[in-house]
Design a protein around this motif. Structure first.
Motif, short mmCIF file in Angstrom:
data_model
loop_
_atom_site.label_atom_id
_atom_site.label_comp_id
_atom_site.label_asym_id
_atom_site.label_seq_id
_atom_site.Cartn_x
_atom_site.Cartn_y
_atom_site.Cartn_z
N LEU A 1 36.96 33.80 41.81
CA LEU A 1 36.89 34.28 43.37
C LEU A 1 38.39 34.89 43.51
O LEU A 1 38.57 35.98 44.20
CB LEU A 1 36.82 33.36 44.27
N GLY A 2 39.32 34.28 43.10
CA GLY A 2 40.87 34.74 43.35
C GLY A 2 40.87 36.11 42.77
O GLY A 2 41.70 37.23 43.58
N LEU A 3 40.59 36.72 41.75
CA LEU A 3 40.63 37.91 41.12
C LEU A 3 40.01 39.01 42.15
O LEU A 3 40.38 40.14 42.31
CB LEU A 3 39.92 38.05 40.02
N VAL A 4 38.69 38.54 42.73
CA VAL A 4 37.91 39.44 43.55
C VAL A 4 38.90 39.68 44.77
O VAL A 4 38.91 40.52 45.26
CB VAL A 4 36.46 38.92 43.83
N LEU A 5 39.05 38.64 45.39
CA LEU A 5 39.85 38.43 46.67
C LEU A 5 41.22 39.16 46.66
O LEU A 5 41.70 39.87 47.77
CB LEU A 5 39.98 37.17 47.20
N ASP A 6 41.71 39.22 45.44
CA ASP A 6 43.06 40.00 45.49
C ASP A 6 42.70 41.38 45.56
O ASP A 6 44.02 42.16 45.74
CB ASP A 6 44.01 39.39 44.22
N SER A 7 41.49 41.82 45.21
CA SER A 7 41.34 43.53 45.30
C SER A 7 40.27 43.85 46.08
O SER A 7 39.13 44.25 45.30
CB SER A 7 41.38 43.83 43.93
N LEU A 8 39.89 43.25 47.14
CA LEU A 8 38.55 43.40 47.95
C LEU A 8 38.27 44.95 48.32
O LEU A 8 37.23 45.27 48.41
CB LEU A 8 38.63 42.72 49.29
N ASP A 9 39.12 45.62 48.17
CA ASP A 9 39.19 47.20 48.24
C ASP A 9 38.54 47.81 47.07
O ASP A 9 38.10 48.87 47.13
CB ASP A 9 40.57 47.83 48.75
N GLN A 10 38.51 47.22 46.25
CA GLN A 10 37.93 47.71 44.81
C GLN A 10 36.39 47.21 44.75
O GLN A 10 36.09 46.56 44.36
CB GLN A 10 38.63 47.11 43.64
N ILE A 11 35.42 48.17 45.00
CA ILE A 11 34.29 47.82 45.14
C ILE A 11 33.40 47.35 44.02
O ILE A 11 32.46 46.67 43.93
CB ILE A 11 33.15 48.89 46.11
N GLN A 12 34.01 47.92 43.02
CA GLN A 12 33.47 47.70 41.51
C GLN A 12 33.70 46.24 41.34
O GLN A 12 32.81 45.54 40.42
CB GLN A 12 34.11 48.51 40.54
N ASN A 13 34.74 45.67 41.83
CA ASN A 13 35.14 44.13 41.38
C ASN A 13 34.09 43.19 42.22
O ASN A 13 33.71 42.13 41.85
CB ASN A 13 36.51 43.80 42.01
N VAL A 14 33.52 43.54 43.42
CA VAL A 14 32.60 42.81 44.12
C VAL A 14 31.09 43.15 43.49
O VAL A 14 30.51 41.97 43.46
CB VAL A 14 32.59 43.30 45.67
N ILE A 15 31.15 44.24 42.90
CA ILE A 15 29.67 44.51 42.32
C ILE A 15 29.63 43.62 41.03
O ILE A 15 28.75 43.01 40.73
CB ILE A 15 29.54 45.94 42.12
N ALA A 16 30.74 43.52 40.08
CA ALA A 16 30.77 43.07 39.05
C ALA A 16 30.69 41.19 39.63
O ALA A 16 30.04 40.56 38.52
CB ALA A 16 32.32 43.20 38.23
N TYR A 17 31.12 40.95 40.45
CA TYR A 17 31.07 39.63 40.81
C TYR A 17 29.55 39.20 41.05
O TYR A 17 28.76 38.22 40.74
CB TYR A 17 31.81 39.29 42.31
N ALA A 18 28.99 40.22 41.95
CA ALA A 18 27.71 39.86 42.28
C ALA A 18 26.71 39.97 40.92
O ALA A 18 25.71 39.22 40.67
CB ALA A 18 26.92 40.96 43.13
#
Length: 178
Positions: free
Chosen positions: A51-68
C-alpha cells in the motif's frame, strides 16, 4: 526504479498479501486461531509495504491498476492454496436407488466412517449413508462412490462441531486411512 518494475512489484506484493489474507481468514473460520494470528503478522507487513508503494505514487494509474489486479489474482490464488490445504472435515450424505450394502461395506474397508440406514423415497426404498471425512479425502470419496454407484445422490457440507464416534477416535490415534 523503472516504472514497470514498480508495477510488477506492486502486483506481486498484492497477490501475496491477499493470498495470505484469504488463507488467514479460512484458518480463523476453521478454528486455527494461533496459526491465523501468526499468518496475520506476515500479512500486515506485506500489506503496509504494498500500500505504501501505491500511495507514494497515486498519480501513476498503472500502480493503482496493478494493485487492483494483484488483489483479484490474490483471491484466486488464496482459494487455490486453501483447497490444497483442505483444512477441516466434510459430511457427505449419499442416497442410492436401492438398498446397497456393498457401497457402505467398501467405504468402510477403505477407512471411512459410514453410518447407513434404510430410507424411503418418493419412488420406493433407498439406502442412505452419512460419511464424515477429512476434506483432503473428499475427491477420493466421490470417486469411489461414483465407481460403485454412478447414480448415487450426494450432498456434502462442513460440520461445525464434531465430538465422539469412529472418525474422531481414529484421527486421534493416527490410524485413519492406514
Amino acid at each position: 526504479m523503472n516504472a514497470w518494475t514498480l508495477v510488477l512489484i506492486i502486483f506481486l506484493i498484492n497477490i501475496v498479501y491477499v493470498s495470505f489474507f484469504t488463507v488467514r481468514m479460512i484458518m480463523t473460520l476453521k478454528g486455527y486461531r494461533y496459526l491465523a494470528a501468526a499468518v496475520s503478522v506476515v500479512e500486515i507487513v506485506i500489506y503496509v509495504v504494498g500500500l505504501g508503494l501505491v500511495l507514494d505514487s497515486l498519480d501513476q494509474i498503472q500502480n493503482v491498476i496493478a494493485y487492483a489486479l494483484g488483489y483479484g489474482s490474490g483471491v484466486i490464488i488464496g482459494t487455490k492454496i486453501e483447497e490444497k490445504m483442505a483444512l477441516g472435515y466434510i459430511t457427505v450424505n449419499v442416497i442410492t436407488d436401492e438398498i446397497n450394502r456393498e457401497l457402505a461395506t467398501t467405504l468402510r474397508s477403505k477407512g471411512y466412517g459410514v453410518t447407513d440406514w434404510a430410507a424411503h423415497g418418493m419412488s420406493g426404498n433407498r439406502s442412505a449413508m452419512q460419511i464424515l471425512t477429512p476434506r483432503k479425502f473428499e475427491l477420493q470419496l466421490y470417486s469411489t462412490i461414483a465407481e460403485l454407484d454412478p447414480k448415487a445422490f450426494i450432498i456434502s457440507y462442513e460440520p461445525k462441531t464434531i465430538r465422539g464416534g469412529f472418525l474422531v477416535k481414529s484421527v486421534k490415534k493416527g490410524k485413519l486411512f492406514k
